[in-house]
Design an enzyme around this catalytic site. Sequence first.
Site, PDB file in Angstrom:
ATOM      1  N   LYS A 126       0.819  -1.213   0.000  1.00 57.83           N
ATOM      2  CA  LYS A 126       0.000   0.000   0.000  1.00 57.83           C
ATOM      3  C   LYS A 126       0.852   1.262   0.000  1.00 57.83           C
ATOM      4  O   LYS A 126       0.401   2.318  -0.449  1.00 57.83           O
ATOM      5  CB  LYS A 126      -0.980  -0.022   1.156  1.00 57.83           C
ATOM      6  CG  LYS A 126      -2.051  -1.078   0.948  1.00 57.83           C
ATOM      7  CD  LYS A 126      -3.151  -1.046   1.977  1.00 57.83           C
ATOM      8  CE  LYS A 126      -4.264  -2.010   1.615  1.00 57.83           C
ATOM      9  NZ  LYS A 126      -3.877  -3.429   1.753  1.00 57.83           N
TER      10      LYS A 126
HETATM   11  C1  PLP Z   1      -4.477  -4.489   1.156  1.00 55.45           C
HETATM   12  C2  PLP Z   1      -3.740  -5.753   1.030  1.00 55.45           C
HETATM   13  C3  PLP Z   1      -4.135  -6.756   0.125  1.00 55.45           C
HETATM   14  C4  PLP Z   1      -5.392  -6.648  -0.721  1.00 55.45           C
HETATM   15  O1  PLP Z   1      -5.310  -5.642  -1.704  1.00 55.45           O
HETATM   16  P1  PLP Z   1      -6.620  -5.093  -2.425  1.00 55.45           P
HETATM   17  O2  PLP Z   1      -6.169  -3.938  -3.234  1.00 55.45           O
HETATM   18  O3  PLP Z   1      -7.546  -4.671  -1.307  1.00 55.45           O
HETATM   19  O4  PLP Z   1      -7.201  -6.189  -3.229  1.00 55.45           O
HETATM   20  C5  PLP Z   1      -3.353  -7.889   0.021  1.00 55.45           C
HETATM   21  N1  PLP Z   1      -2.243  -8.065   0.777  1.00 55.45           N
HETATM   22  C6  PLP Z   1      -1.836  -7.122   1.664  1.00 55.45           C
HETATM   23  C7  PLP Z   1      -0.607  -7.381   2.481  1.00 55.45           C
HETATM   24  C8  PLP Z   1      -2.553  -5.932   1.823  1.00 55.45           C
HETATM   25  O5  PLP Z   1      -2.144  -5.014   2.711  1.00 55.45           O
END
Ligand code: PLP
Length: 486
Positions: A126
């Site tokens: 993120k």
């Molecule tokens: C947020 C997240 C996801 C999922 O991503 P999306 O964009 O919500 O599909 C997967 N793995 C980790 C470690 C995350 O922080």
Amino acid sequence: MRYVSTRGAARAAPLGFTDILLAGLADDGGLYVPLEYPRITALQLQAWARLPYADLAFEVLSRFAADLPADTLRDLCRRTYTAAVFGNGRDPARAAEIAPLRPLGVEGGAALALLELSNGPTLAFKDMAMQLLGQLFEHVLGATGAELNILGATSGDTGSAAEYAMRGRRGLRVFMLTPHGRMSPFQAAQMYSLREPNIFNLAVRGVFDDCQDIVKAVSADAAFKAGQRIGAVNSINWARVVAQVVYYFKGYFAAAPRIGDPVSFTVPSGNFGNVCAGHIARMMGLPIRALVCATNENDVLDEFFRTGVYRVRGAADTFQTSSPSMDISKASNLERFVHDVVGGDPARLAGLWRQVEHHGGFTLDDGAMAAVRERFGFRSGCSSHAHRIATIRDVDQRYGVVIDTHTADGVKVAREHLELGVPMVVLETAQPAKFTEAVEEALGRPAPRPLAFEGIERLPQHFTVIESDVEAVKRFIAAHTGIVAA
Ligand SMILES: *Cc1c(COP(=O)(O)O)cnc(C)c1O
């Protein structure tokens, strides 16, 4: 490039990138999407393959943000994607790549590799988008002298990524609600050890759902929201999605034997933000063969791609798993993809989401689902806890690489979709150090922890414990923004 709502709002007067940058949902409850996807020529693709990450980010983003001056945007990208921010103690050459490819080996005639996306400040992918958002917000607010107070609820990755992206930025405050005493010690330490005066951690006496309900209630009070300049950085934010498009290009260039050859991607998914970015890259003309959507036991998305049935779940049917960042009951960004599946027809799309509201879901017919697989290249799969543990063990034994539970979900599902001669890139979404209990269960030893995070649990922590009460949270916000209600 102009933007409209998936459900039809703003069709008469489409909006610009900076108009929707700070916006959440459109007025009609839909999500903002571009009027069309920019197409990349084979010649441009060749040229982009040679660019450093920050300049690649500029090329991709400039196709979507025509209302930002090119020099400004290039500068913001270069300030965001630096080896210092995304280095995480790696050797300088890999750090400079920002999102390097890590080849694992050849399985079933396909080169299997990880795309490393979790070397930012909070060790989850993120950061890749949120860090850019911090720069973009500060720039846009700075130009007008406006303020923005970001309100969110988090059980982990999103909240910390937002705080690390917004810390110390002019015109911005972050009010982040967390369930008191329910985060892992590492995640709590990451957020609560921040000392910047524009970061407010509110530890709510309740569970994550209580935090989320409070955020919804505060946001539903239009007068308070406008008066206190409340905004959000949740996963439906368009700029976050589009910033994630960049690393599909980066991963493609690193994995494709020749530019133009097909490459497949597997994406550990929750809210469908990450894999939606892959869909956009494919629509732009990146030669992606398959986009494999991987879920855990919360398999709303796998069910949709297998059967055409999209059925949201209640809190009671949402499981707590060892890959908690994918524990979702509905996939907000799916609406953007389905909008393309129904040919951009806002009336049909709005009808489907009315069915979600009234009947908890909808079903796409066989024709539409054939397009999902053939025209849009989607595949899917899911993993259980036992699968993830076995995969962490297997990848460590076979390749000497320690992966986290979310990435393990991706590797497990990727292996079910390998095609002879087509490289398969699994997006690495978090560092194993964030989820060390599962690594210990799999390997009998803790996950390696990056040097900068040694002893983080012992740092002084800054947070305010607050009752699970909407009015108490509103009072706290108003007291700390200093904005007096009119
Ligand atoms: C947020 C997240 C996801 C999922 O991503 P999306 O964009 O919500 O599909 C997967 N793995 C980790 C470690 C995350 O922080």
